[in-house]
Design a protein around this motif. Structure first.
Motif, PDB file in Angstrom:
ATOM      1  N   ARG A   6       0.835  -1.213   0.000  1.00 38.13           N
ATOM      2  CA  ARG A   6       0.000   0.000   0.000  1.00 38.13           C
ATOM      3  C   ARG A   6       0.868   1.261   0.000  1.00 38.13           C
ATOM      4  N   VAL A   7       1.993   1.205   0.684  1.00 39.08           N
ATOM      5  CA  VAL A   7       2.905   2.343   0.693  1.00 39.08           C
ATOM      6  C   VAL A   7       3.476   2.563  -0.707  1.00 39.08           C
ATOM      7  N   ARG A   8       3.873   1.472  -1.333  1.00 35.18           N
ATOM      8  CA  ARG A   8       4.449   1.565  -2.676  1.00 35.18           C
ATOM      9  C   ARG A   8       3.425   2.096  -3.670  1.00 35.18           C
ATOM     10  N   GLN A   9       2.189   1.609  -3.553  1.00 36.51           N
ATOM     11  CA  GLN A   9       1.124   2.065  -4.444  1.00 36.51           C
ATOM     12  C   GLN A   9       0.792   3.533  -4.191  1.00 36.51           C
ATOM     13  N   ALA A  10       0.835   3.952  -2.918  1.00 39.94           N
ATOM     14  CA  ALA A  10       0.561   5.343  -2.569  1.00 39.94           C
ATOM     15  C   ALA A  10       1.568   6.277  -3.226  1.00 39.94           C
ATOM     16  N   MET A  11       2.835   5.888  -3.213  1.00 36.43           N
ATOM     17  CA  MET A  11       3.860   6.745  -3.806  1.00 36.43           C
ATOM     18  C   MET A  11       3.676   6.865  -5.313  1.00 36.43           C
ATOM     19  N   TRP A  12       3.139   5.832  -5.937  1.00 34.43           N
ATOM     20  CA  TRP A  12       2.865   5.891  -7.372  1.00 34.43           C
ATOM     21  C   TRP A  12       1.684   6.824  -7.653  1.00 34.43           C
ATOM     22  N   HIS A  13       0.593   6.664  -6.860  1.00 29.86           N
ATOM     23  CA  HIS A  13      -0.576   7.522  -7.057  1.00 29.86           C
ATOM     24  C   HIS A  13      -0.278   8.986  -6.767  1.00 29.86           C
ATOM     25  N   ALA A  14       0.769   9.247  -5.976  1.00 32.05           N
ATOM     26  CA  ALA A  14       1.092  10.621  -5.576  1.00 32.05           C
ATOM     27  C   ALA A  14       1.790  11.417  -6.673  1.00 32.05           C
ATOM     28  N   VAL A  15       2.152  10.766  -7.766  1.00 31.39           N
ATOM     29  CA  VAL A  15       2.967  11.402  -8.809  1.00 31.39           C
ATOM     30  C   VAL A  15       2.165  11.541 -10.105  1.00 31.39           C
ATOM     31  N   ASP A  16       2.194  12.729 -10.674  1.00 30.15           N
ATOM     32  CA  ASP A  16       1.523  12.978 -11.955  1.00 30.15           C
ATOM     33  C   ASP A  16       2.520  12.694 -13.086  1.00 30.15           C
ATOM     34  N   LEU A  17       2.567  11.455 -13.506  1.00 27.61           N
ATOM     35  CA  LEU A  17       3.544  11.050 -14.507  1.00 27.61           C
ATOM     36  C   LEU A  17       3.249  11.667 -15.872  1.00 27.61           C
ATOM     37  N   ALA A  18       1.973  11.877 -16.177  1.00 30.60           N
ATOM     38  CA  ALA A  18       1.637  12.494 -17.462  1.00 30.60           C
ATOM     39  C   ALA A  18       2.200  13.905 -17.540  1.00 30.60           C
ATOM     40  N   GLN A  19       2.157  14.639 -16.429  1.00 25.61           N
ATOM     41  CA  GLN A  19       2.707  15.995 -16.408  1.00 25.61           C
ATOM     42  C   GLN A  19       4.223  15.966 -16.520  1.00 25.61           C
ATOM     43  N   ILE A  20       4.840  14.999 -15.842  1.00 27.99           N
ATOM     44  CA  ILE A  20       6.296  14.854 -15.912  1.00 27.99           C
ATOM     45  C   ILE A  20       6.729  14.570 -17.346  1.00 27.99           C
ATOM     46  N   GLN A  21       6.026  13.651 -17.997  1.00 29.91           N
ATOM     47  CA  GLN A  21       6.364  13.324 -19.380  1.00 29.91           C
ATOM     48  C   GLN A  21       6.219  14.554 -20.274  1.00 29.91           C
ATOM     49  N   LYS A  22       5.169  15.316 -20.055  1.00 32.54           N
ATOM     50  CA  LYS A  22       4.907  16.500 -20.880  1.00 32.54           C
ATOM     51  C   LYS A  22       5.970  17.575 -20.657  1.00 32.54           C
ATOM     52  N   ASP A  23       6.366  17.779 -19.396  1.00 32.55           N
ATOM     53  CA  ASP A  23       7.262  18.881 -19.079  1.00 32.55           C
ATOM     54  C   ASP A  23       8.741  18.547 -19.246  1.00 32.55           C
ATOM     55  N   LEU A  24       9.114  17.318 -18.900  1.00 34.67           N
ATOM     56  CA  LEU A  24      10.532  16.947 -18.924  1.00 34.67           C
ATOM     57  C   LEU A  24      10.932  16.128 -20.143  1.00 34.67           C
ATOM     58  N   PHE A  25       9.981  15.394 -20.719  1.00 34.13           N
ATOM     59  CA  PHE A  25      10.343  14.459 -21.780  1.00 34.13           C
ATOM     60  C   PHE A  25       9.426  14.583 -23.002  1.00 34.13           C
ATOM     61  N   PRO A  26       9.129  15.795 -23.454  1.00 34.10           N
ATOM     62  CA  PRO A  26       8.234  15.920 -24.611  1.00 34.10           C
ATOM     63  C   PRO A  26       8.871  15.353 -25.873  1.00 34.10           C
ATOM     64  N   GLY A  27       8.190  14.385 -26.457  1.00 32.73           N
ATOM     65  CA  GLY A  27       8.702  13.793 -27.687  1.00 32.73           C
ATOM     66  C   GLY A  27       9.900  12.889 -27.508  1.00 32.73           C
ATOM     67  N   THR A  28      10.289  12.637 -26.272  1.00 34.41           N
ATOM     68  CA  THR A  28      11.486  11.829 -26.040  1.00 34.41           C
ATOM     69  C   THR A  28      11.221  10.599 -25.183  1.00 34.41           C
ATOM     70  N   ALA A  29      10.003  10.473 -24.682  1.00 35.98           N
ATOM     71  CA  ALA A  29       9.623   9.299 -23.900  1.00 35.98           C
ATOM     72  C   ALA A  29       8.105   9.193 -23.936  1.00 35.98           C
TER      73      ALA A  29
END
Length: 505
Positions: free
Chosen positions: A287-310
């Motif tokens: 549950r702790v591991r799953q919580a840390m995953w739900h806490a992160v907006d990966l779509a925003q990270i991909q858009k801001d840090l890795f546009p067109g590269t991941a």
């Protein structure tokens, strides 16, 4: 919450981190800077410190990138399928036996014939060295050479990964393979041989005039390590190098409009992942591991840090890999993350640490800063630890860490290379042990029917994903940048560029 906002929040955390000295001002040697018409000058993103791919460096990408031009395997993976190479055909007289018939007339670069004895010696050494690929061959019972052109593997149980494993086994001369001096300038049956090697600095390959296949157009390949991205870009623009790869996303825009340079981006077998040490509290609780995953907006990270590269990952291994499957994504949900933490006994969060190698991957520090900021928003205080690669690797293997951010490459293009090699309980790589997962992975490894193998790996991937053994955020693309007079380059999904078909105008 945007990356820009997160970055401002975490600037102070990383003030003490050291940055590698820029190589932009490093003078290129005269021999390297002066390009002959058919000498390809390559700047590799990670230093080549060894040319011995049979022991500790058997899965080391810098080593393999060079030695793949020198030491050839029995079979190769091309366009997603296994094709004959030094072997012309193979057969399974029973589920425990693989017989390979070698092509005739193939010579090593010194003119000596390649025989089954060389194949046996090469595999024997991988197994004896107990390096990172030795586990792929754990079921081997006997290696036989009935005659000079026939090579036989007998196993204690059925092994459906023999062919994909063999794509990683370059063949070296049996008479040389245990001589450490040989690997200062190794040769094999490949299109090139090593002319000179200075560890961490320069490797020079020359064309193998005895090559059995189509002769390369290039007369030489020179690999030089330029650690700073800015140094590699400057060297490209100044015509001091011809080719580099592994540029971070924020550097692509700098070069893509250049008339003298070509940028090529392509999907790979590589992905970013973050492991939790599942043997250390609080990460013993899913549950702790799953919580840390739900806490992160990966779509925003991909858009801001890795546009067109991941691209956002859909499973624990990239979709291009045999045995991958699409899993249900973890939604960015702060309320759910907090509830999972409370249910696990951490309503106020907790303190932990995350380590990564300073030589790891594209935008790794920015990615780490962002993750740390997201977790802080749900009460998890994460101390960042950027380490030199040797220190990071030592701690990784000793399980002396809470969590780690890194990237991986399923080098064989087969799920077994990553899932079974790393996630079996016996691997002891991230403290996770699950008998059910072991059963699935071992069944997949033993299955000769490739369709059934694929289904089993899909089940294994689902279990690893649902249990949040780690966070699997991104499947990576590689960006190759080369001068416009470089012709014939074809992308390789294992992110180790090959140059035997390349030429220069």
């Amino acid at each position: 919450m945007t990356i820009l906002h997160l970055h401002r929040q975490s600037l102070g955390m990383f003030a003490g981190l050291t940055i590698a000295a820029s190589a932009a001002s490093m003078p290129l040697s005269g021999a390297f800077a002066q390009s002959a018409a058919q000498t390809l000058r390559v700047a590799n993103p990670v230093a080549v410190v060894s040319l011995d791919p049979f022991g500790a460096k058997a899965a080391d990408q810098p080593t393999l990138t060079v030695t793949q031009e020198v030491l050839e395997p029995l079979v190769m993976r091309r366009d997603g399928a296994i094709h004959p190479w030094l072997a012309e055909r193979w057969e399974n007289p029973d589920n425990l036996t693989w017989i390979f018939h070698l092509k005739s007339g193939i010579q090593f670069a010194d003119g000596s014939p390649m025989t089954s004895a060389d194949v046996k010696a090469s595999l024997d050494r991988v197994i004896a060295e107990k390096g990172p690929l030795a586990g792929l061959w754990a079921a081997v019972e006997a290696i036989e050479t009935p005659d000079a052109q026939t090579f036989k593997i007998k196993t204690t149980q059925p092994v459906g990964t023999i062919l994909s494993n063999l794509t990683m086994l370059g063949i070296a001369p049996a008479a040389k393979i245990r001589d450490p001096n040989f690997f200062s300038a190794p040769y094999g049956t490949g299109p090139f041989k090593v002319a000179s090697f200075t560890a961490g600095q320069l490797v020079r390959l020359v064309r193998n005039e005895n090559y059995w296949g189509e002769k390369p157009k290039l007369s030489q390949i020179e690999y030089r390590y330029i650690p700073e991205v800015s140094g590699r870009i400057t060297a490209l623009e100044n015509n001091e190098i011809d080719f580099t790869w592994g540029l971070p996303p924020d550097q692509i825009d700098q070069v893509k409009d250049s008339k003298s340079l070509t940028v090529e981006s392509f999907p790979t077998y590589s992905n970013y992942y973050m492991w939790f040490n599942n043997s250390r509290k609080p990460f013993t609780d899913a549950r702790v591991r799953q919580a840390m995953w739900h806490a992160v907006d990966l779509a925003q990270i991909q858009k801001d840090l890795f546009p067109g590269t991941a691209s956002l990952a859909k499973g624990p291994i990239p979709q291009a890999v045999f045995g991958s499957s699409v899993q249900t994504p973890y939604a960015y949900d702060v309320a759910k993350a907090k509830k999972l933490l409370a249910d696990a006994g951490y309503p106020n969060g907790f303190e932990t640490a995350m380590m990564w190698s300073s030589q790891c991957c594209a935008a790794v520090r920015e990615f780490a800063e962002t993750l740390v900021s997201y977790w802080a928003a749900v009460g998890i205080k994460v101390t960042p630890q950027e380490l030199e690669r040797a220190t990071w690797l030592d701690r990784l293997l000793k399980l002396d860490w809470d969590s780690t951010l890194t990237d991986g490459n399923t080098l064989t293009g087969d799920a077994d290379f990553t899932l079974a090699r790393l996630y079996l309980s016996s691997a002891k790589r991230m403290g996770y042990a699950n008998p059910k997962l072991d059963e699935i992975l071992l069944a997949a490894r033993a299955e000769l029917d490739q369709a059934k193998r694929s289904e089993l790996y899909a089940s294994a991937g689902r279990l690893i994903w649902d249990e949040a053994v780690g966070i699997f955020p991104l499947d990576m693309m590689v960006h190759a940048v080369y001068r416009s007079n470089v012709k014939g380059f074809k992308p390789t999904p294992n992110a180790m560029p090959r140059f035997e078909n390349v030429s220069k105008d």
